[in-house]
Design a protein around this motif. Structure first.
Motif, PDB file in Angstrom:
ATOM      1  N   ARG A  51       0.823  -1.215   0.000  1.00 20.03           N
ATOM      2  CA  ARG A  51       0.000   0.000   0.000  1.00 20.03           C
ATOM      3  C   ARG A  51       0.852   1.258   0.000  1.00 20.03           C
ATOM      4  O   ARG A  51       0.495   2.262  -0.596  1.00 20.03           O
ATOM      5  N   SER A  52       1.957   1.224   0.720  1.00 25.64           N
ATOM      6  CA  SER A  52       2.758   2.438   0.884  1.00 25.64           C
ATOM      7  C   SER A  52       3.897   2.500  -0.124  1.00 25.64           C
ATOM      8  O   SER A  52       4.568   1.502  -0.357  1.00 25.64           O
ATOM      9  N   PRO A  53       4.167   3.683  -0.689  1.00 34.13           N
ATOM     10  CA  PRO A  53       5.325   3.804  -1.577  1.00 34.13           C
ATOM     11  C   PRO A  53       6.652   3.799  -0.809  1.00 34.13           C
ATOM     12  O   PRO A  53       7.714   3.760  -1.410  1.00 34.13           O
ATOM     13  N   PHE A  54       6.569   3.842   0.518  1.00 39.23           N
ATOM     14  CA  PHE A  54       7.779   3.930   1.338  1.00 39.23           C
ATOM     15  C   PHE A  54       8.094   2.651   2.126  1.00 39.23           C
ATOM     16  O   PHE A  54       9.227   2.461   2.552  1.00 39.23           O
ATOM     17  N   ILE A  55       7.107   1.797   2.353  1.00 41.48           N
ATOM     18  CA  ILE A  55       7.361   0.558   3.106  1.00 41.48           C
ATOM     19  C   ILE A  55       8.081  -0.437   2.205  1.00 41.48           C
ATOM     20  O   ILE A  55       7.682  -0.653   1.059  1.00 41.48           O
ATOM     21  N   TYR A 142       7.852 -13.248   6.409  1.00 42.88           N
ATOM     22  CA  TYR A 142       8.398 -12.096   5.706  1.00 42.88           C
ATOM     23  C   TYR A 142       7.601 -11.829   4.434  1.00 42.88           C
ATOM     24  O   TYR A 142       7.304 -12.745   3.674  1.00 42.88           O
ATOM     25  N   LEU A 143       7.252 -10.555   4.213  1.00 45.45           N
ATOM     26  CA  LEU A 143       6.538 -10.169   2.996  1.00 45.45           C
ATOM     27  C   LEU A 143       7.189  -8.912   2.431  1.00 45.45           C
ATOM     28  O   LEU A 143       7.278  -7.891   3.104  1.00 45.45           O
ATOM     29  N   LYS A 144       7.639  -9.010   1.186  1.00 46.96           N
ATOM     30  CA  LYS A 144       8.288  -7.866   0.517  1.00 46.96           C
ATOM     31  C   LYS A 144       7.225  -7.008  -0.159  1.00 46.96           C
ATOM     32  O   LYS A 144       6.252  -7.522  -0.713  1.00 46.96           O
ATOM     33  N   SER A 145       7.415  -5.707  -0.108  1.00 49.63           N
ATOM     34  CA  SER A 145       6.482  -4.787  -0.754  1.00 49.63           C
ATOM     35  C   SER A 145       6.658  -4.823  -2.269  1.00 49.63           C
ATOM     36  O   SER A 145       7.772  -4.973  -2.772  1.00 49.63           O
ATOM     37  N   GLU A 146       5.547  -4.666  -2.973  1.00 54.99           N
ATOM     38  CA  GLU A 146       5.596  -4.548  -4.434  1.00 54.99           C
ATOM     39  C   GLU A 146       5.295  -3.099  -4.796  1.00 54.99           C
ATOM     40  O   GLU A 146       4.321  -2.514  -4.298  1.00 54.99           O
ATOM     41  N   ALA A 147       6.108  -2.494  -5.628  1.00 54.82           N
ATOM     42  CA  ALA A 147       5.937  -1.071  -5.988  1.00 54.82           C
ATOM     43  C   ALA A 147       4.828  -0.920  -7.022  1.00 54.82           C
ATOM     44  O   ALA A 147       5.073  -0.634  -8.198  1.00 54.82           O
ATOM     45  N   HIS A 152       1.808   2.632 -12.517  1.00 53.16           N
ATOM     46  CA  HIS A 152       0.883   3.708 -12.884  1.00 53.16           C
ATOM     47  C   HIS A 152       1.609   4.959 -13.398  1.00 53.16           C
ATOM     48  O   HIS A 152       0.981   5.989 -13.612  1.00 53.16           O
ATOM     49  N   LEU A 153       2.932   4.862 -13.555  1.00 55.07           N
ATOM     50  CA  LEU A 153       3.699   6.049 -13.983  1.00 55.07           C
ATOM     51  C   LEU A 153       3.289   6.537 -15.368  1.00 55.07           C
ATOM     52  O   LEU A 153       3.129   7.723 -15.593  1.00 55.07           O
ATOM     53  N   LYS A 154       3.120   5.602 -16.298  1.00 59.32           N
ATOM     54  CA  LYS A 154       2.767   5.979 -17.676  1.00 59.32           C
ATOM     55  C   LYS A 154       1.266   5.865 -17.866  1.00 59.32           C
ATOM     56  O   LYS A 154       0.726   4.771 -17.951  1.00 59.32           O
ATOM     57  N   LYS A 155       0.619   7.021 -17.924  1.00 58.61           N
ATOM     58  CA  LYS A 155      -0.834   7.064 -18.107  1.00 58.61           C
ATOM     59  C   LYS A 155      -1.142   7.506 -19.537  1.00 58.61           C
ATOM     60  O   LYS A 155      -0.362   8.258 -20.133  1.00 58.61           O
ATOM     61  N   PRO A 156      -2.287   7.081 -20.088  1.00 57.53           N
ATOM     62  CA  PRO A 156      -2.658   7.560 -21.424  1.00 57.53           C
ATOM     63  C   PRO A 156      -2.812   9.084 -21.459  1.00 57.53           C
ATOM     64  O   PRO A 156      -2.481   9.734 -22.419  1.00 57.53           O
ATOM     65  N   ARG A 157      -3.351   9.635 -20.341  1.00 55.76           N
ATOM     66  CA  ARG A 157      -3.561  11.085 -20.280  1.00 55.76           C
ATOM     67  C   ARG A 157      -2.748  11.646 -19.123  1.00 55.76           C
ATOM     68  O   ARG A 157      -2.895  11.197 -17.983  1.00 55.76           O
ATOM     69  N   GLU A 158      -1.902  12.628 -19.397  1.00 52.57           N
ATOM     70  CA  GLU A 158      -1.044  13.186 -18.353  1.00 52.57           C
ATOM     71  C   GLU A 158      -0.987  14.701 -18.438  1.00 52.57           C
ATOM     72  O   GLU A 158      -1.083  15.263 -19.518  1.00 52.57           O
ATOM     73  N   TYR A 159      -0.814  15.347 -17.272  1.00 53.68           N
ATOM     74  CA  TYR A 159      -0.540  16.777 -17.217  1.00 53.68           C
ATOM     75  C   TYR A 159       0.700  16.982 -16.370  1.00 53.68           C
ATOM     76  O   TYR A 159       0.893  16.287 -15.379  1.00 53.68           O
ATOM     77  N   SER A 160       1.500  17.963 -16.747  1.00 54.53           N
ATOM     78  CA  SER A 160       2.788  18.154 -16.061  1.00 54.53           C
ATOM     79  C   SER A 160       2.616  18.533 -14.592  1.00 54.53           C
ATOM     80  O   SER A 160       3.490  18.263 -13.781  1.00 54.53           O
ATOM     81  N   THR A 161       1.500  19.170 -14.233  1.00 54.19           N
ATOM     82  CA  THR A 161       1.343  19.625 -12.847  1.00 54.19           C
ATOM     83  C   THR A 161       0.662  18.585 -11.950  1.00 54.19           C
ATOM     84  O   THR A 161       0.454  18.830 -10.772  1.00 54.19           O
TER      85      THR A 161
END
Length: 315
Positions: A51-55, A142-147, A152-161
């Motif tokens: 769930r977390s981008p940091f765990i 032990y359970l490793k996190s999956e990023a 979701h980095l590459k989306k069909p529709r994106e805005y720079s802000t």
């Protein structure tokens, strides 16, 4: 193989850049109700580490002891029959001195030796972790996190802000730490960066935006990642349902820039239909938040180069 402690315990390790530290700590407070000065935390709260981008990883504690030797005695009872396993020394811990590579491997072997099962370093059926924390040693599943956010980095529709996926994911966790039974809304959803992250975690959230161009983009992005979520077009003033929480990334892009009057109106409307609001803003708006009838419960700053956003929990 069950946890024999009366209270279930989980240990989570963290990793973040200095720019993300403030956001990482706020997410930690939201998920676990406390903050650790180290990149490791013990909690009775069970959450999926992905769930977390940091765990980085989670250990579900089965045994604890004052020394490795005490753990060795306890793991003798683990019977895996024909199953395979491996033991991992968790590198992120609160020890003052670094444990050298050869010492880590020696500890793994010492603990793995008495376990009744077959060791397999490559594709084990069971993975166990061993970690020192607070002058104790902990052993467990032990359970490793999956990023997931990386997908979701590459989306069909994106805005720079738009928010980065990492920030959006952390914000969704801050807004909805316990998703069960919680109804959420993103009434200025833009292209749906927060919606995609929240929906991928099973959060019950709907989106809305005044701009039909971006609501089309938001629907396209949600569908692209295989999620189902309602996105409507219209002003925030027309939201009539009640929600437990609203996530508001204050509009400031090319398509919809909110004036101070618009911002106050957005906050006042959110006060009307949501009990808790998480505001994301590039400007300080404490006075406006108070004027809308909110108290600030928690806050952090998410930096990206010279660009910084404030994330404020309002109740």
């Amino acid at each position: 193989m069950e946890n024999h402690n009366l209270t279930p315990a989980y240990i989570y390790t963290y990793a973040c850049s200095p720019e993300e530290l403030s956001l990482c700590r706020m997410e930690m407070r939201s998920l676990f109700g406390l903050e650790s000065p180290f990149n490791i935390i013990k909690s009775p709260t069970s959450i999926d580490p992905s769930r977390s981008p940091f765990i980085k990883e989670r250990i579900e504690v089965m045994h604890e002891g004052d020394s490795v030797q005490e753990i060795v005695e306890q793991v003798k009872h683990i019977q895996l029959d024909e199953s395979t396993f491996k033991v991992i020394f968790v590198k992120i811990n609160d020890l003052q001195e670094k444990v050298e590579y050869w010492e880590q491997r020696a500890i793994e072997r010492e603990i793995g030796w008495p376990i009744q099962g077959e060791a397999d370093m490559h594709e084990p059926d069971h993975i166990f972790g061993i970690v020192p924390l607070g002058r104790k040693w902990y052993f467990g599943k032990y359970l490793k996190s999956e990023a997931i956010w990386l997908h979701h980095l590459k989306k069909p529709r994106e805005y720079s802000t738009a928010l980065s996926t990492r920030v959006a994911r952390a914000v969704a966790n801050i807004a909805v730490p316990k998703p069960e039974g919680v109804k959420a809304i993103d009434p200025c959803c833009g292209i749906g960066t927060v919606l995609v992250e929240a929906l991928s975690m099973g959060i019950d959230i709907v989106g809305r935006d005044i701009n039909p161009l971006v609501t089309d983009g938001s629907r396209e992005n949600i569908a692209y990642f295989g999620h189902v979520g309602e996105v409507t077009t219209g002003p925030i003033s027309e939201v009539s349902e009640k929600y437990d929480v609203a996530i508001i990334d204050m509009p400031y892009n090319l398509y919809t820039h909110a004036s101070p009057e618009d911002q106050l109106s957005i906050l006042q409307n959110a006060r009307r239909f949501a009990g808790k609001v998480v505001v994301i803003t590039i400007e300080t708006m404490d006075e406006m938040i108070k004027e809308a009838g909110f108290e600030i419960a928690d806050r952090c700053v998410a930096n990206k180069g010279s660009f910084s956003r404030q994330i404020i929990v309002c109740e």
